[in-house]
Design an enzyme around this catalytic site. Structure first.
Site, short mmCIF file in Angstrom:
data_model
loop_
_atom_site.label_atom_id
_atom_site.label_comp_id
_atom_site.label_asym_id
_atom_site.label_seq_id
_atom_site.Cartn_x
_atom_site.Cartn_y
_atom_site.Cartn_z
N ARG A 39 -6.31 4.13 -15.21
CA ARG A 39 -6.38 4.67 -14.13
C ARG A 39 -7.01 6.25 -14.07
O ARG A 39 -7.96 6.54 -13.24
CB ARG A 39 -5.12 4.86 -13.27
CG ARG A 39 -4.61 3.34 -12.84
CD ARG A 39 -3.50 3.27 -12.08
NE ARG A 39 -3.75 3.90 -10.72
CZ ARG A 39 -3.57 5.15 -10.19
NH1 ARG A 39 -2.83 5.80 -10.95
NH2 ARG A 39 -3.89 5.39 -9.08
N TYR A 57 -0.15 -0.87 -12.28
CA TYR A 57 -1.62 -1.09 -12.54
C TYR A 57 -1.70 -0.51 -14.14
O TYR A 57 -2.74 0.28 -14.24
CB TYR A 57 -2.44 -0.41 -11.46
CG TYR A 57 -2.28 -0.98 -10.15
CD1 TYR A 57 -2.83 -2.16 -9.90
CD2 TYR A 57 -1.40 -0.41 -9.22
CE1 TYR A 57 -2.41 -3.03 -8.82
CE2 TYR A 57 -1.07 -1.03 -8.03
CZ TYR A 57 -1.52 -2.43 -7.60
OH TYR A 57 -1.44 -2.98 -6.58
N CYS A 96 -12.98 5.08 -28.01
CA CYS A 96 -14.11 5.76 -28.31
C CYS A 96 -15.11 6.04 -26.86
O CYS A 96 -15.85 5.36 -26.71
CB CYS A 96 -15.04 5.00 -29.10
SG CYS A 96 -13.98 4.82 -30.74
N GLU A 97 -14.45 6.95 -26.07
CA GLU A 97 -15.18 7.40 -25.00
C GLU A 97 -14.94 8.77 -24.28
O GLU A 97 -13.75 9.16 -24.65
CB GLU A 97 -14.58 6.45 -23.57
CG GLU A 97 -14.86 4.89 -23.66
CD GLU A 97 -16.06 4.78 -23.06
OE1 GLU A 97 -16.62 5.36 -22.26
OE2 GLU A 97 -16.78 3.51 -23.49
N GLY A 113 0.75 -1.34 0.11
CA GLY A 113 -0.10 0.09 0.02
C GLY A 113 1.01 1.34 0.11
O GLY A 113 0.31 2.35 -0.38
N TYR A 171 -10.32 5.98 -11.82
CA TYR A 171 -9.77 6.55 -10.45
C TYR A 171 -9.61 8.06 -10.56
O TYR A 171 -9.26 8.72 -9.65
CB TYR A 171 -9.01 5.95 -9.70
CG TYR A 171 -8.84 4.59 -9.75
CD1 TYR A 171 -9.36 3.72 -9.02
CD2 TYR A 171 -7.66 3.90 -10.25
CE1 TYR A 171 -9.51 2.46 -8.87
CE2 TYR A 171 -7.56 2.45 -10.51
CZ TYR A 171 -8.49 1.74 -9.80
OH TYR A 171 -8.38 0.27 -9.48
N PRO A 190 4.63 -5.01 -0.87
CA PRO A 190 4.41 -3.94 -1.74
C PRO A 190 4.35 -4.08 -3.31
O PRO A 190 4.88 -4.99 -3.83
CB PRO A 190 5.63 -2.98 -1.70
CG PRO A 190 6.52 -4.02 -1.19
CD PRO A 190 6.00 -5.16 -0.51
N GLY A 191 3.32 -3.43 -4.00
CA GLY A 191 3.28 -3.49 -5.35
C GLY A 191 3.63 -2.22 -6.26
O GLY A 191 4.69 -1.91 -6.58
N ARG A 192 2.59 -1.25 -5.80
CA ARG A 192 2.95 -0.13 -6.73
C ARG A 192 4.23 0.63 -6.37
O ARG A 192 4.44 1.36 -7.34
CB ARG A 192 1.69 0.93 -6.10
CG ARG A 192 1.65 2.25 -6.83
CD ARG A 192 0.50 3.30 -5.99
NE ARG A 192 -0.58 2.68 -5.74
CZ ARG A 192 -1.81 2.75 -6.72
NH1 ARG A 192 -1.73 3.30 -7.62
NH2 ARG A 192 -2.85 2.08 -6.21
C1 LIG Z 1 -3.16 -4.76 -3.76
C2 LIG Z 1 -2.50 -5.59 -2.76
C3 LIG Z 1 -1.28 -5.20 -2.58
C4 LIG Z 1 -0.42 -4.31 -3.17
O1 LIG Z 1 -0.90 -2.90 -2.89
P1 LIG Z 1 0.14 -1.81 -3.30
O2 LIG Z 1 -0.76 -0.59 -3.10
O3 LIG Z 1 0.29 -1.91 -4.93
O4 LIG Z 1 1.32 -1.76 -2.65
C5 LIG Z 1 -0.58 -6.03 -1.26
N1 LIG Z 1 -1.56 -7.07 -0.47
C6 LIG Z 1 -2.69 -7.15 -0.83
C7 LIG Z 1 -3.61 -8.22 -0.24
C8 LIG Z 1 -3.35 -6.53 -1.98
O5 LIG Z 1 -4.36 -6.70 -2.15
#
Ligand SMILES: *Cc1c(COP(=O)(O)O)cnc(C)c1O
Length: 445
Positions: free
Chosen positions: A335, A395, A366-367, A253, A339, A296-298
């Site tokens: 996105r 994402y 086309c939006e 997150g 969002y 962590p992802g984002r």
């Molecule tokens: C989406 C998600 C993440 C990663 O979230 P980021 O905001 O991209 O860091 C980690 N754990 C779970 C369970 C998620 O659903």
């Protein structure tokens, strides 16, 4: 405290070279566009590696941390390879993500399988390949995981996904007893889950609790409170069932800087708050220090990635906005339309002292809602110019579609002047490769 890449808008290696052209990873963007075409996702390897190292360094003094890259942000085989080489496991949420990691020649034994509606085949695939942990989301899934494990004659290590009653929005968060969320067990359902594991589900081994409180988080205090809720539950479970769970997965997150208004904390600030909460709350509740999973992802891939577009048509609304269209849009970056996400961009080739104007960057789909950036001031853009949109690493590709039957772009990984394809651009043949025409439709010719 040390700045980390998620606090910058641009990738670490992004520069304007002596020809006034943007370069990334030592590669001139005009050359990249000429060689690979546009739209093009470009990933800067140094930025990804730096942030992965920052995550590890930030927890140097806490020996029990498992880093899991949240694959849903962007998962292709090369990204799996890269993060594996930095010592990360994976947060996986589908058979497709599991398959991608396995097909890259990697194991999932350090990884976690998450998600709120995993199907039986995906669960089997995970267990057959010795998944590290399955984060069990609900009662129906718990029965399925036990059944799948039994059918393979294996024990499975699980976490229980819970909703800790903390919900995070970007600039504020709410704490409640219950949370109206589709994910995980409510706090009041944990005991029933534990009793089922103790009494019925012989193939499940409960290791700990898992929560994930949101995405694009700027306030580190939510992690403090989340950990407190998890440790308080572990204490309560210990008192009631005489088992001390030894693991907590705190989710991902951490936010990134998409535009000048965003002020995400550094990874070191986040880590300090997490470790302080572990210290304070293990003492407060009389517990051993747990093994921590972080997902962590984002923040791992977001800042590293940019998208290169070619400018096409434009339209000046009389007494209104000027729209400048690019050759991509909501299908490669949903996105902004999903969002209202706000991005920034630069013209790739800038002349000195060029005239600037405020324009709206429109996608080609086309939006009417397919707008990438509203009201941005840039040097004048003409058809054929290149535009670099920042922070599209997370994402973007992973949420991309073939809307309007437009081909998905390629992605390249750049480093030290070298650019390599990590996903090929789709072709028209790919596009129709799964189409079928039933014989009876041919009879009407
Ligand atoms: C989406 C998600 C993440 C990663 O979230 P980021 O905001 O991209 O860091 C980690 N754990 C779970 C369970 C998620 O659903």
């Amino acid at each position: 405290m040390k700045n980390t890449p998620n606090q910058n808008i641009k990738p670490l290696t992004l520069n304007r070279n002596s020809d006034f052209c943007l370069e990334i990873g030592g590669c001139d963007m005009q050359n990249l566009a000429a060689k690979f075409g546009t739209p093009l996702y470009i990933y800067d390897e140094q930025t990804i590696r730096q942030i992965a190292k920052d995550y590890k360094n930030a927890f140097n003094n806490y020996p029990k941390v498992n880093m899991m890259y949240a694959s849903k942000a962007f998962m292709v085989q090369s990204v799996a390879k890269l993060l594996d080489s930095e010592g990360f496991g994976f947060d996986l949420v589908s058979g497709g993500e599991i398959y991608t990691v396995l097909s890259a020649g990697l194991s999932i034994e350090k990884s976690v399988f998450n998600g709120s509606n995993k199907n039986y085949d995906e669960i089997l695939l995970a267990i057959e390949n010795n998944i590290g942990r399955i984060s069990v989301d609900n009662f129906i899934e718990m029965a399925m995981v036990d059944l799948a494990a039994k059918s393979l004659d294996k024990k499975v290590n699980i976490l229980l996904r819970i909703t800790p009653g903390i919900e995070c929005h970007t600039h504020e968060y709410i704490q409640t007893g219950h949370l109206d969320s589709k994910f995980g067990f409510d706090l009041t359902q944990i005991d029933e889950a534990i009793e089922l594991i103790n009494d019925e589900y012989e193939n499940l081994v409960l290791k700990g609790l898992h929560a994930h409180i949101g995405s694009q988080i700027f306030e580190t205090k939510v992690y403090y409170d989340e950990i407190e809720v998890l440790l308080k539950e572990i204490r309560r479970i210990k008192d009631k069932y005489d088992i001390e769970l030894s693991e907590i997965n705190i989710g991902g997150g951490l936010g990134i800087k998409y535009n000048q208004d965003d002020t995400p904390p550094s990874i070191y600030e986040m880590a300090d708050v997490i470790l302080k909460s572990i210290e304070d709350n293990t003492r407060k509740y009389g517990l051993e220090k747990p093994l921590i999973y972080i997902e962590p992802g984002r923040s791992i891939v977001g800042t590293s990635g940019v998208t290169l577009y070619t400018v096409g048509s434009s339209k000046q609304v009389p007494n209104g906005r000027k729209y400048v269209a690019v050759d991509g849009g909501m299908a490669d970056n949903p996105r902004p339309s999903m969002y209202q996400a706000v991005y920034t961009a630069d013209k790739v080739e800038e002349e000195k002292c060029e005239e600037k104007e405020t324009v709206t960057i429109a996608g080609r789909f086309c939006e009417s809602g397919d707008i990438l950036i509203k009201d941005i001031t840039l040097p004048k853009l003409n058809a054929g110019d290149l535009l670099c949109v920042y922070n599209t690493g997370a994402y973007g590709y992973s949420m991309s579609s073939n809307y309007n039957r437009v081909l998905k772009p390629a992605a390249v990984l750049v480093n030290n002047g070298q650019a390599d394809i990590i996903v090929e651009r789709e072709t028209y043949e790919h596009l129709v490769s799964l189409d079928k025409i039933p014989e009876r439709l041919n009879r009407y010719e």
